[in-house]
Design a protein around this motif. Structure first.
Motif: not given
Length: 277
Positions: A267-272, A178-179, A86-95, A98-100
């Motif tokens: 932070l994520a919403v503000r960045r988007f 990712g952003l 579950m902890a490693f999953g944030f890497i897949n999210t970020a990838t 940023v790919t999109d």
């Protein structure tokens, strides 16, 4: 000549269209995954390889809490492996984010008459769905290896709920990163952050076996709280400890994700929103 309005039909509120747009983003992402079976095989296969590697290759050399052999250590290890996945999953999210972004998918979403929040919330819902699949596969693998949950039905469900809560809160960390990062290669480099984060925890050994200063850091690691709490709920060895945070693992397994979400979701919403201007 007739014109087509981009306004939502009458009788539908903003909340309805935000949910509908979120689901459309989820459906789009899951369909995209279906078109890349190799990526799915890697994302779901890596946790299985990790469980087999640590459980069988290193398990015989490890000393489980309370004594015992390799089987006892596997009972201690399995909840930790669930947490690590579950902890490693944030890497897949970020990838994925940023790919999109690099392919212009996010820009395309911005140009459409859809709720701005749908891009971010849709990613979060998708990751939770994928996390459920990962946990199901991991639990099946652990069951074949001899691991069992002795915490009863409610304890087992609560343990998996805490695991998904950890994955959910880290989703916002992944979206934010990712952003921020420039490309998928940079997102892959986040493994250098995730690896020590999981190693300096109670995933593989109890913090009490580490040097005092390092054990304190490991005990206060949010991953350790979820690992200790799930061990307690599963009825597996290794729950508890000498420090306050270890003795209140169930409480902290909820508090840490709430704090992380409260920090990184805005932070994520503000960045988007900043990128959308």
């Amino acid at each position: 000549m007739t014109t087509t309005s981009l306004e939502p039909p009458a009788g539908r509120g903003r909340a309805y269209w935000a949910l509908a747009d979120c689901w459309n983003v989820v459906r789009r992402t899951l369909t995209h995954y279906r078109g890349k079976p190799v990526y799915i095989a890697w994302q779901l296969g890596f946790p299985i390889l990790s469980v087999l590697l640590y459980g069988y290759v290193f398990g015989g050399a490890m000393k489980p809490p309370g004594g015992g052999g390799a089987d006892a250590y596997r009972d201690f290890l399995m909840p930790g492996m669930f947490v690590m996945t579950m902890a490693f999953g944030f890497i897949n999210t970020a990838t994925a984010v940023v790919t999109d972004a690099n392919k212009g998918v996010i820009d395309r979403f911005r140009s459409m008459p859809m709720a701005p929040s749908a891009v971010v919330t849709g990613r979060g819902v998708t990751d939770v769905i994928i996390a459920c699949a990962e946990l199901a596969i991991l639990a099946g693998t652990a069951f074949v290896m001899g691991w069992r949950s002795d915490g009863g039905f409610l304890g087992t469900v609560a343990a998996f709920g805490l695991l998904l809560l950890l994955r959910y809160c880290l989703t916002w960390v992944g979206i934010w990163l990712g952003l921020l990062v420039p490309d998928p290669e940079a997102a892959g480099g986040l493994f250098a952050v995730a690896f020590p984060l999981t190693m300096i925890s109670s995933v593989f050994v109890q913090p009490g076996t580490m040097p005092d200063w390092l054990g304190t850091v490991a005990a206060w690691n949010p991953i350790s709280s979820t690992a200790a709490a799930t061990r307690e709920l599963f009825g597996n060895p290794g729950a508890g400890g000498g420090s306050w945070v270890e003795q209140h693992a169930l409480l902290m397994a909820v508090v840490w994700p709430v704090v992380i979400t409260a920090v990184f979701l805005p932070l994520a919403v503000r960045r988007f929103q900043r990128l959308s201007r």
